[in-house]
Design an enzyme around this catalytic site. Sequence first.
Site, PDB file in Angstrom:
ATOM      1  N   HIS A  18      -3.833 -44.344 -63.552  1.00 24.21           N
ATOM      2  CA  HIS A  18      -4.086 -45.765 -63.802  1.00 24.21           C
ATOM      3  C   HIS A  18      -5.503 -45.945 -64.322  1.00 24.21           C
ATOM      4  O   HIS A  18      -6.232 -44.977 -64.528  1.00 24.21           O
ATOM      5  CB  HIS A  18      -3.767 -46.621 -62.571  1.00 24.21           C
ATOM      6  CG  HIS A  18      -4.642 -46.353 -61.370  1.00 24.21           C
ATOM      7  ND1 HIS A  18      -5.978 -46.640 -61.345  1.00 24.21           N
ATOM      8  CD2 HIS A  18      -4.346 -45.829 -60.170  1.00 24.21           C
ATOM      9  CE1 HIS A  18      -6.484 -46.314 -60.176  1.00 24.21           C
ATOM     10  NE2 HIS A  18      -5.509 -45.802 -59.441  1.00 24.21           N
ATOM     11  N   HIS A  58      -8.596 -44.088 -63.000  1.00 33.04           N
ATOM     12  CA  HIS A  58      -8.769 -42.695 -63.414  1.00 33.04           C
ATOM     13  C   HIS A  58      -9.319 -42.633 -64.845  1.00 33.04           C
ATOM     14  O   HIS A  58     -10.216 -41.844 -65.154  1.00 33.04           O
ATOM     15  CB  HIS A  58      -7.443 -41.934 -63.361  1.00 33.04           C
ATOM     16  CG  HIS A  58      -6.741 -42.023 -62.044  1.00 33.04           C
ATOM     17  ND1 HIS A  58      -5.481 -42.511 -61.917  1.00 33.04           N
ATOM     18  CD2 HIS A  58      -7.154 -41.704 -60.790  1.00 33.04           C
ATOM     19  CE1 HIS A  58      -5.112 -42.484 -60.644  1.00 33.04           C
ATOM     20  NE2 HIS A  58      -6.119 -42.008 -59.940  1.00 33.04           N
ATOM     21  N   CYS A 111      -6.505 -39.766 -42.160  1.00 35.29           N
ATOM     22  CA  CYS A 111      -5.753 -40.566 -43.130  1.00 35.29           C
ATOM     23  C   CYS A 111      -5.093 -39.629 -44.133  1.00 35.29           C
ATOM     24  O   CYS A 111      -5.788 -38.948 -44.898  1.00 35.29           O
ATOM     25  CB  CYS A 111      -6.651 -41.555 -43.879  1.00 35.29           C
ATOM     26  SG  CYS A 111      -5.741 -42.373 -45.220  1.00 35.29           S
ATOM     27  N   CYS A 136      -6.139 -40.417 -47.865  1.00 38.39           N
ATOM     28  CA  CYS A 136      -7.492 -39.946 -48.233  1.00 38.39           C
ATOM     29  C   CYS A 136      -7.587 -38.440 -48.053  1.00 38.39           C
ATOM     30  O   CYS A 136      -8.514 -37.832 -48.562  1.00 38.39           O
ATOM     31  CB  CYS A 136      -8.577 -40.524 -47.332  1.00 38.39           C
ATOM     32  SG  CYS A 136      -8.800 -42.279 -47.308  1.00 38.39           S
ATOM     33  N   CYS A 141      -6.880 -47.195 -41.825  1.00 38.37           N
ATOM     34  CA  CYS A 141      -7.805 -46.658 -42.829  1.00 38.37           C
ATOM     35  C   CYS A 141      -8.490 -47.824 -43.532  1.00 38.37           C
ATOM     36  O   CYS A 141      -7.818 -48.727 -44.022  1.00 38.37           O
ATOM     37  CB  CYS A 141      -7.032 -45.821 -43.842  1.00 38.37           C
ATOM     38  SG  CYS A 141      -8.029 -45.390 -45.278  1.00 38.37           S
ATOM     39  N   HIS A 146      -7.140 -47.538 -47.383  1.00 37.67           N
ATOM     40  CA  HIS A 146      -5.712 -47.706 -47.689  1.00 37.67           C
ATOM     41  C   HIS A 146      -4.993 -48.708 -46.783  1.00 37.67           C
ATOM     42  O   HIS A 146      -3.824 -49.018 -47.021  1.00 37.67           O
ATOM     43  CB  HIS A 146      -5.002 -46.349 -47.622  1.00 37.67           C
ATOM     44  CG  HIS A 146      -5.468 -45.408 -48.688  1.00 37.67           C
ATOM     45  ND1 HIS A 146      -6.412 -44.428 -48.466  1.00 37.67           N
ATOM     46  CD2 HIS A 146      -5.141 -45.329 -49.991  1.00 37.67           C
ATOM     47  CE1 HIS A 146      -6.645 -43.784 -49.585  1.00 37.67           C
ATOM     48  NE2 HIS A 146      -5.886 -44.297 -50.532  1.00 37.67           N
ATOM     49  N   LYS A 164      -9.648 -53.250 -54.767  1.00 37.22           N
ATOM     50  CA  LYS A 164      -9.668 -52.006 -55.515  1.00 37.22           C
ATOM     51  C   LYS A 164      -8.298 -51.832 -56.176  1.00 37.22           C
ATOM     52  O   LYS A 164      -7.273 -52.072 -55.542  1.00 37.22           O
ATOM     53  CB  LYS A 164      -9.918 -50.834 -54.567  1.00 37.22           C
ATOM     54  CG  LYS A 164      -9.933 -49.494 -55.295  1.00 37.22           C
ATOM     55  CD  LYS A 164      -9.903 -48.325 -54.337  1.00 37.22           C
ATOM     56  CE  LYS A 164      -9.779 -47.018 -55.109  1.00 37.22           C
ATOM     57  NZ  LYS A 164      -9.315 -45.910 -54.310  1.00 37.22           N
ATOM     58  N   LYS A 217      -2.679 -47.496 -56.872  1.00 35.31           N
ATOM     59  CA  LYS A 217      -1.230 -47.436 -56.896  1.00 35.31           C
ATOM     60  C   LYS A 217      -0.654 -47.971 -55.587  1.00 35.31           C
ATOM     61  O   LYS A 217       0.277 -48.765 -55.578  1.00 35.31           O
ATOM     62  CB  LYS A 217      -0.813 -45.976 -57.118  1.00 35.31           C
ATOM     63  CG  LYS A 217       0.676 -45.767 -57.187  1.00 35.31           C
ATOM     64  CD  LYS A 217       1.230 -46.214 -58.527  1.00 35.31           C
ATOM     65  CE  LYS A 217       2.737 -46.032 -58.554  1.00 35.31           C
ATOM     66  NZ  LYS A 217       3.337 -46.603 -59.738  1.00 35.31           N
TER      67      LYS A 217
HETATM   68  N1  MSP Z   1      -8.511 -35.816 -55.694  1.00 38.72           N
HETATM   69  C1  MSP Z   1      -9.615 -36.563 -55.215  1.00 38.72           C
HETATM   70  C2  MSP Z   1     -10.895 -36.123 -55.916  1.00 38.72           C
HETATM   71  C3  MSP Z   1     -11.236 -34.674 -55.787  1.00 38.72           C
HETATM   72  S1  MSP Z   1     -12.662 -34.275 -56.697  1.00 38.72           S
HETATM   73  C4  MSP Z   1     -13.056 -32.729 -56.227  1.00 38.72           C
HETATM   74  C5  MSP Z   1      -9.372 -38.035 -55.476  1.00 38.72           C
HETATM   75  N2  MSP Z   1      -8.470 -38.332 -56.411  1.00 38.72           N
HETATM   76  S2  MSP Z   1      -8.020 -39.805 -56.811  1.00 38.72           S
HETATM   77  O1  MSP Z   1      -7.058 -39.637 -57.854  1.00 38.72           O
HETATM   78  O2  MSP Z   1      -7.619 -40.528 -55.671  1.00 38.72           O
HETATM   79  O3  MSP Z   1      -9.275 -40.544 -57.343  1.00 38.72           O
HETATM   80  C6  MSP Z   1     -10.058 -39.958 -58.331  1.00 38.72           C
HETATM   81  C7  MSP Z   1     -11.154 -40.882 -58.789  1.00 38.72           C
HETATM   82  O4  MSP Z   1     -10.642 -42.067 -59.353  1.00 38.72           O
HETATM   83  C8  MSP Z   1     -12.085 -41.273 -57.647  1.00 38.72           C
HETATM   84  O5  MSP Z   1     -13.424 -41.078 -58.053  1.00 38.72           O
HETATM   85  C9  MSP Z   1     -11.840 -42.717 -57.465  1.00 38.72           C
HETATM   86  O6  MSP Z   1     -12.937 -43.432 -57.079  1.00 38.72           O
HETATM   87  C10 MSP Z   1     -11.431 -43.119 -58.896  1.00 38.72           C
HETATM   88  N3  MSP Z   1     -10.724 -44.333 -58.827  1.00 38.72           N
HETATM   89  C11 MSP Z   1      -9.483 -44.547 -58.338  1.00 38.72           C
HETATM   90  N4  MSP Z   1      -9.280 -45.883 -58.351  1.00 38.72           N
HETATM   91  C12 MSP Z   1     -10.378 -46.535 -58.809  1.00 38.72           C
HETATM   92  C13 MSP Z   1     -10.670 -47.839 -59.173  1.00 38.72           C
HETATM   93  N5  MSP Z   1      -9.867 -48.841 -58.952  1.00 38.72           N
HETATM   94  N6  MSP Z   1     -11.844 -48.064 -59.822  1.00 38.72           N
HETATM   95  C14 MSP Z   1     -12.674 -47.047 -60.207  1.00 38.72           C
HETATM   96  N7  MSP Z   1     -12.409 -45.827 -59.882  1.00 38.72           N
HETATM   97  C15 MSP Z   1     -11.417 -45.567 -58.922  1.00 38.72           C
HETATM   98  O7  MSP Z   1     -10.031 -38.849 -54.864  1.00 38.72           O
END
Ligand code: MSP
Length: 512
Positions: free
Chosen positions: A17, A20, A125, A128, A143, A146, A307, A310
């Site tokens: 999304h 990412h 969690c 997380c 959490c 979440h 935030k 998904k």
């Molecule tokens: N897999 C772990 C990271 C491991 S790094 C060695 C993880 N993955 S994640 O897919 O949940 O999130 C990855 C990144 O996307 C995180 O830095 C997270 O902050 C970012 N984002 C996910 N949703 C977000 C927003 N809504 N806004 C900005 N970034 C956010 O955590």
Amino acid sequence: MSFYVTTPIYYVNAAPHLGHAYTTIAADVMARHHRQRGEEVFFLTGTDEHGEPVADAAHALGIAPQELADRNAERFRALAPQLHASNDFFIRTTDAQHEAIVQRVLARVRENGYVYEGTYEGWYCPRCADFKAENDIDEGNRCPIHHIELTREQEDNYFFRLSAFQERLEELYAQREDFVAPRTRYNEALSFIRSGLRDVPLTRHKLSWGVRVPWDPEHVFYVWFDALLNYYSALSYAPAPASVSAAGAAERGASLTERMWPATYHLIGKDILRFHAVYWPALLMAAELELPRHVFVHGFLLMEGEKMSKSLGNVLDPFAVIERYGADALRFYLLRDVPFGQDGSVSTAAFELRYESELANELGNLASRTIAMVHRYRDGVPAVLAPDAELDADFDGLASEVQWMIDRAELTGALELIWQRVRRLNRYVEERAPWQLAKDDTRAQELDGVLSTLVAGLRVVAVLAHPYLPDATDRLLAALGVEDRSLECARWSSTAALGARLGELAPLFPKS
Ligand code: MSP
């Protein structure tokens, strides 16, 4: 000079999304900017495929974790080119080479005396994949991220002796004030360290979806240690990127790890600060590996104050946004509207406003008008003249200012500097009114000067904005006849684009 930038690796429990896409875009801007400086650049992104988040999601769908990982990893891999991200490699933590390195490095950590057997008891969690301290729990044992109920875990694990690094981490923060930025995040990490570090589980016994622990195959490594090591492992099996081969490094026998380690910038979201700013440096110290230079922490993209995620169901689909407006517009919007490093709201309405007012009207029109006037009044050839001294104060040294900002990951600040000049050029057109000058033959020289100044200004902003708007600026620079994308071409006094016939330019940002 080498520059190594990473994004977090994304969990494959769900589709990509905008959150990412955000980090990937930011890392890409930095990577492209450093390539413009002629440096050796390595830009890494990828997927985090082990652990409970993925195992649970696969279970809910009734498929094997590997199948879910294969399916979603492809969607993340496909997102990067759609964003016009120029990553040099895409790592998956299920790559056999990565797994082997995780085993090797963590066995080393154990040999060095930082691993022991124990029993973990506490809150956890599964989304997380994080063991929660008592003061990090919402009411009803939920959490804070979440909002789901935490599980009470009791498990025999191997522990990582994080507490042994208390002093060394405090020293690190004292000596390197730019280790974590922005400052609020540095303070947050430091106060977490000062509050007293406790040892953390290094392995999981209950879970089988992970990298096997070589000294006790009934355990797998806790997903965060596996995941963090991607930043290191990728260099050992990724092919050398063009910027490194160009420097002849590969031929001289230096490995990518030797050329690129340690990472220059880890870009992360604020939710994963502790892992990167505390666990990660401690782990590297335990493995006797060099620490990264900087961890930059961005905020959250918010939708209606929450935030975007998904599990909360409030996501903007980046694929749909790109289809409608193009990748450049998305890149621009996210880095312009939300100050990089802070939280910020995003919305379709704000997006459309920026697109129309700034991209289409300010940059798009400036480019079309300038090129059309050169064709109309000078048969397409701008004269080779020094740009108008009136704009020297705005444009001289601009490239260094942008460089300074990007060195600090101030991506919104750097873009603002560039955009001030786009606006300055628009004011200049209005002040000089070339269409009036064209009516008066005695002012032909003045008209030449104005047109050459506008072309020079466009060249400077296009080269500097290239990392943000790679596609539009490529088209604009092609119309200006400028092939070089290096920062050298952003010098105000350069005569590139002058003296030769300009090409045609289709609207850079068409209005729908
Ligand atoms: N897999 C772990 C990271 C491991 S790094 C060695 C993880 N993955 S994640 O897919 O949940 O999130 C990855 C990144 O996307 C995180 O830095 C997270 O902050 C970012 N984002 C996910 N949703 C977000 C927003 N809504 N806004 C900005 N970034 C956010 O955590």
